[in-house]
Design a protein around this motif. Structure first.
Motif, PDB file in Angstrom:
ATOM      1  N   THR A 210       4.956  15.982   2.147  1.00  0.00           N
ATOM      2  CA  THR A 210       3.571  16.426   2.342  1.00  0.00           C
ATOM      3  C   THR A 210       2.756  15.444   3.173  1.00  0.00           C
ATOM      4  O   THR A 210       1.686  15.795   3.665  1.00  0.00           O
ATOM      5  N   THR A 211       3.254  14.208   3.306  1.00  0.00           N
ATOM      6  CA  THR A 211       2.560  13.214   4.123  1.00  0.00           C
ATOM      7  C   THR A 211       3.477  12.770   5.259  1.00  0.00           C
ATOM      8  O   THR A 211       4.690  12.984   5.228  1.00  0.00           O
ATOM      9  N   TYR A 212       2.876  12.151   6.281  1.00  0.00           N
ATOM     10  CA  TYR A 212       3.635  11.785   7.478  1.00  0.00           C
ATOM     11  C   TYR A 212       4.786  10.848   7.116  1.00  0.00           C
ATOM     12  O   TYR A 212       4.614   9.893   6.356  1.00  0.00           O
ATOM     13  N   ALA A 213       5.954  11.103   7.685  1.00  0.00           N
ATOM     14  CA  ALA A 213       7.171  10.427   7.250  1.00  0.00           C
ATOM     15  C   ALA A 213       7.184   8.934   7.540  1.00  0.00           C
ATOM     16  O   ALA A 213       7.685   8.143   6.735  1.00  0.00           O
ATOM     17  N   ALA A 214       6.656   8.515   8.689  1.00  0.00           N
ATOM     18  CA  ALA A 214       6.878   7.145   9.153  1.00  0.00           C
ATOM     19  C   ALA A 214       6.005   6.112   8.452  1.00  0.00           C
ATOM     20  O   ALA A 214       6.460   4.988   8.193  1.00  0.00           O
ATOM     21  N   ASN A 215       4.770   6.452   8.178  1.00  0.00           N
ATOM     22  CA  ASN A 215       3.854   5.445   7.659  1.00  0.00           C
ATOM     23  C   ASN A 215       2.518   6.076   7.265  1.00  0.00           C
ATOM     24  O   ASN A 215       2.183   7.174   7.714  1.00  0.00           O
ATOM     25  N   ARG A 216       1.807   5.369   6.420  1.00  0.00           N
ATOM     26  CA  ARG A 216       0.375   5.585   6.218  1.00  0.00           C
ATOM     27  C   ARG A 216      -0.275   4.213   6.101  1.00  0.00           C
ATOM     28  O   ARG A 216       0.390   3.220   5.796  1.00  0.00           O
ATOM     29  N   SER A 217      -1.567   4.156   6.346  1.00  0.00           N
ATOM     30  CA  SER A 217      -2.278   2.886   6.374  1.00  0.00           C
ATOM     31  C   SER A 217      -3.418   2.906   5.374  1.00  0.00           C
ATOM     32  O   SER A 217      -4.115   3.924   5.227  1.00  0.00           O
ATOM     33  N   LEU A 218      -3.606   1.784   4.696  1.00  0.00           N
ATOM     34  CA  LEU A 218      -4.678   1.657   3.714  1.00  0.00           C
ATOM     35  C   LEU A 218      -5.434   0.369   3.982  1.00  0.00           C
ATOM     36  O   LEU A 218      -4.850  -0.715   4.002  1.00  0.00           O
ATOM     37  N   HIS A 219      -6.736   0.493   4.218  1.00  0.00           N
ATOM     38  CA  HIS A 219      -7.578  -0.671   4.472  1.00  0.00           C
ATOM     39  C   HIS A 219      -8.293  -1.070   3.180  1.00  0.00           C
ATOM     40  O   HIS A 219      -8.872  -0.223   2.494  1.00  0.00           O
ATOM     41  N   LEU A 220      -8.253  -2.355   2.866  1.00  0.00           N
ATOM     42  CA  LEU A 220      -8.830  -2.881   1.637  1.00  0.00           C
ATOM     43  C   LEU A 220      -9.903  -3.912   1.951  1.00  0.00           C
ATOM     44  O   LEU A 220      -9.710  -4.765   2.825  1.00  0.00           O
ATOM     45  N   ALA A 221     -11.014  -3.825   1.231  1.00  0.00           N
ATOM     46  CA  ALA A 221     -12.058  -4.831   1.393  1.00  0.00           C
ATOM     47  C   ALA A 221     -11.545  -6.185   0.901  1.00  0.00           C
ATOM     48  O   ALA A 221     -10.577  -6.266   0.138  1.00  0.00           O
ATOM     49  N   ALA A 222     -12.194  -7.244   1.339  1.00  0.00           N
ATOM     50  CA  ALA A 222     -11.772  -8.592   0.959  1.00  0.00           C
ATOM     51  C   ALA A 222     -11.764  -8.750  -0.565  1.00  0.00           C
ATOM     52  O   ALA A 222     -12.658  -8.256  -1.260  1.00  0.00           O
ATOM     53  N   PRO A 223     -10.751  -9.409  -1.106  1.00  0.00           N
ATOM     54  CA  PRO A 223     -10.711  -9.662  -2.555  1.00  0.00           C
ATOM     55  C   PRO A 223     -11.921 -10.476  -3.002  1.00  0.00           C
ATOM     56  O   PRO A 223     -12.499 -11.231  -2.218  1.00  0.00           O
ATOM     57  N   ASP A 224     -12.310 -10.312  -4.273  1.00  0.00           N
ATOM     58  CA  ASP A 224     -13.414 -11.111  -4.792  1.00  0.00           C
ATOM     59  C   ASP A 224     -12.921 -12.518  -5.125  1.00  0.00           C
ATOM     60  O   ASP A 224     -11.767 -12.869  -4.874  1.00  0.00           O
ATOM     61  N   ASP A 225     -13.792 -13.331  -5.709  1.00  0.00           N
ATOM     62  CA  ASP A 225     -13.459 -14.729  -5.967  1.00  0.00           C
ATOM     63  C   ASP A 225     -12.299 -14.886  -6.943  1.00  0.00           C
ATOM     64  O   ASP A 225     -11.654 -15.938  -6.986  1.00  0.00           O
ATOM     65  N   GLU A 226     -12.035 -13.849  -7.745  1.00  0.00           N
ATOM     66  CA  GLU A 226     -10.935 -13.904  -8.703  1.00  0.00           C
ATOM     67  C   GLU A 226      -9.693 -13.185  -8.184  1.00  0.00           C
ATOM     68  O   GLU A 226      -8.719 -13.003  -8.920  1.00  0.00           O
ATOM     69  N   GLY A 227      -9.731 -12.781  -6.923  1.00  0.00           N
ATOM     70  CA  GLY A 227      -8.573 -12.137  -6.327  1.00  0.00           C
ATOM     71  C   GLY A 227      -8.466 -10.649  -6.577  1.00  0.00           C
ATOM     72  O   GLY A 227      -7.482 -10.012  -6.177  1.00  0.00           O
ATOM     73  N   ARG A 228      -9.473 -10.068  -7.218  1.00  0.00           N
ATOM     74  CA  ARG A 228      -9.422  -8.629  -7.486  1.00  0.00           C
ATOM     75  C   ARG A 228      -9.731  -7.840  -6.214  1.00  0.00           C
ATOM     76  O   ARG A 228     -10.581  -8.238  -5.427  1.00  0.00           O
ATOM     77  N   VAL A 229      -9.035  -6.731  -6.056  1.00  0.00           N
ATOM     78  CA  VAL A 229      -9.209  -5.895  -4.885  1.00  0.00           C
ATOM     79  C   VAL A 229      -9.065  -4.435  -5.293  1.00  0.00           C
ATOM     80  O   VAL A 229      -8.261  -4.109  -6.169  1.00  0.00           O
ATOM     81  N   THR A 230      -9.883  -3.572  -4.714  1.00  0.00           N
ATOM     82  CA  THR A 230      -9.806  -2.144  -5.013  1.00  0.00           C
ATOM     83  C   THR A 230      -8.782  -1.478  -4.107  1.00  0.00           C
ATOM     84  O   THR A 230      -8.846  -1.608  -2.882  1.00  0.00           O
ATOM     85  N   VAL A 231      -7.832  -0.788  -4.721  1.00  0.00           N
ATOM     86  CA  VAL A 231      -6.794  -0.054  -4.000  1.00  0.00           C
ATOM     87  C   VAL A 231      -7.089   1.432  -4.166  1.00  0.00           C
ATOM     88  O   VAL A 231      -6.779   2.028  -5.185  1.00  0.00           O
ATOM     89  N   ASP A 232      -7.721   2.019  -3.164  1.00  0.00           N
ATOM     90  CA  ASP A 232      -8.122   3.431  -3.231  1.00  0.00           C
ATOM     91  C   ASP A 232      -7.187   4.258  -2.354  1.00  0.00           C
ATOM     92  O   ASP A 232      -7.394   4.396  -1.151  1.00  0.00           O
ATOM     93  N   PHE A 233      -6.161   4.834  -2.975  1.00  0.00           N
ATOM     94  CA  PHE A 233      -5.180   5.600  -2.213  1.00  0.00           C
ATOM     95  C   PHE A 233      -5.758   6.898  -1.653  1.00  0.00           C
ATOM     96  O   PHE A 233      -5.133   7.528  -0.792  1.00  0.00           O
ATOM     97  N   ASN A 234      -6.939   7.299  -2.108  1.00  0.00           N
ATOM     98  CA  ASN A 234      -7.591   8.454  -1.488  1.00  0.00           C
ATOM     99  C   ASN A 234      -7.862   8.204  -0.007  1.00  0.00           C
ATOM    100  O   ASN A 234      -8.023   9.147   0.770  1.00  0.00           O
ATOM    101  N   ARG A 235      -7.928   6.937   0.374  1.00  0.00           N
ATOM    102  CA  ARG A 235      -8.223   6.580   1.760  1.00  0.00           C
ATOM    103  C   ARG A 235      -6.973   6.129   2.514  1.00  0.00           C
ATOM    104  O   ARG A 235      -7.071   5.427   3.525  1.00  0.00           O
TER     105      ARG A 235
END
Length: 276
Positions: A210-235
């Motif tokens: 259902t998705t393109y075979a070769a690749n998809r790309s996900l852009h993530l905002a910079a991690p916070d001071d504790e290294g936490r990062v939001t991974v939003d696969f909707n994007r």
């Protein structure tokens, strides 16, 4: 963990923000000189060559890309009209220079160590026929809290490309770790466009289905001071190679091939036989 949206207002805002992201992404893709406007991918050699979709004879030489314009031909470079012979100098890997030729924009670039030319014409049939990109409905289930695991120093990672035989080398600052349905996964990340931000290239069990075979790309905002990062696969978005063979997009590192189905983000484009 999964970020929860507990009330109707939050859910409405979540969907509205996703729709804006998707709309803006498509506006860039299908803009007058976006990737859908590309009419050719020309690999330059030391011998000057002419192409049907760009004025001049082009070559890749020791002094970089050179164009030799015949009488009556001209380009506009940084607002200045140039005629005759023009040398662009050595272009850095993954950099591009754009020059105008009438209503077209000519991209002069270097990819995988090769000088290339990619003319972009607003009237290209692929752009004219574009309507939209199918996508999964945005779902808060796919917004995950991840953790950035930095390397002691950036590591060069070599990956393949949509063009057979071409390779790209990117510096990886670290990995992004997240949990999905009780299982922990790690993805190699590359530097994003904004300072501190990250880009992840991946495939999953939906790739080629259902998705393109070769690749998809996900852009993530910079991690916070504790290294936490939001991974939003909707994007999770398609790269240009999902729409056209005239792109040199990188492929994901082997470790970024997820064994689970990520039923989120953009789907196979209509141009590649996708369905709504």
């Amino acid at each position: 963990m999964t970020v929860q949206y507990t009330d109707r207002t939050d859910r409405t805002g979540f969907v509205r923000e996703w729709e804006q992201w998707h709309r803006e992404k498509e506006e860039v893709l299908a803009g007058p000189h976006g990737f859908l406007a590309i009419t050719g991918l020309h690999w330059l050699s030391p011998e000057p060559a002419r192409f049907d979709d760009a004025p001049g004879a082009w070559s890749g030489t020791g002094e970089g890309v050179v164009v030799e314009l015949a009488e009556g031909e001209e380009l506009t470079v940084d607002g200045t009209v140039v005629r005759g012979r023009y040398a662009f100098g050595v272009i850095a890997e993954r950099d591009s220079v754009y020059v105008a030729a009438g209503d077209a924009l000519i991209e002069v670039a270097k990819r995988g160590g090769h000088d290339i030319l990619r003319p972009r014409h607003p009237g290209n049939a692929l752009r004219a026929a574009f309507s939209h990109t199918p996508a999964y409905a945005p779902d808060p289930r796919w917004v995950l809290e991840g953790r950035f695991l930095p390397h002691p120093r950036p590591r060069p990672v070599t990956v393949g490309a949509a063009v057979e035989g071409l390779e790209h080398v990117y510096d990886s600052p670290g990995q992004v770790e997240f949990e999905l349905d009780g299982t922990t996964y790690r993805l190699t990340a590359f530097n994003g466009g904004a300072p501190g931000s990250l880009t992840v290239l991946f495939t999953d069990a939906t790739s080629g289905v259902t998705t393109y075979a070769a690749n998809r790309s996900l852009h993530l905002a910079a991690p916070d001071d504790e290294g936490r990062v939001t991974v939003d696969f909707n994007r999770a978005g398609n790269l240009p190679c999902a729409y056209t063979d005239l792109a040199t997009c990188p492929l994901p590192p082997a470790e970024n091939r997820l064994p689970v189905a990520i039923d989120a983000g953009e789907r196979i484009p209509l141009e590649r036989g996708g369905r709504d």
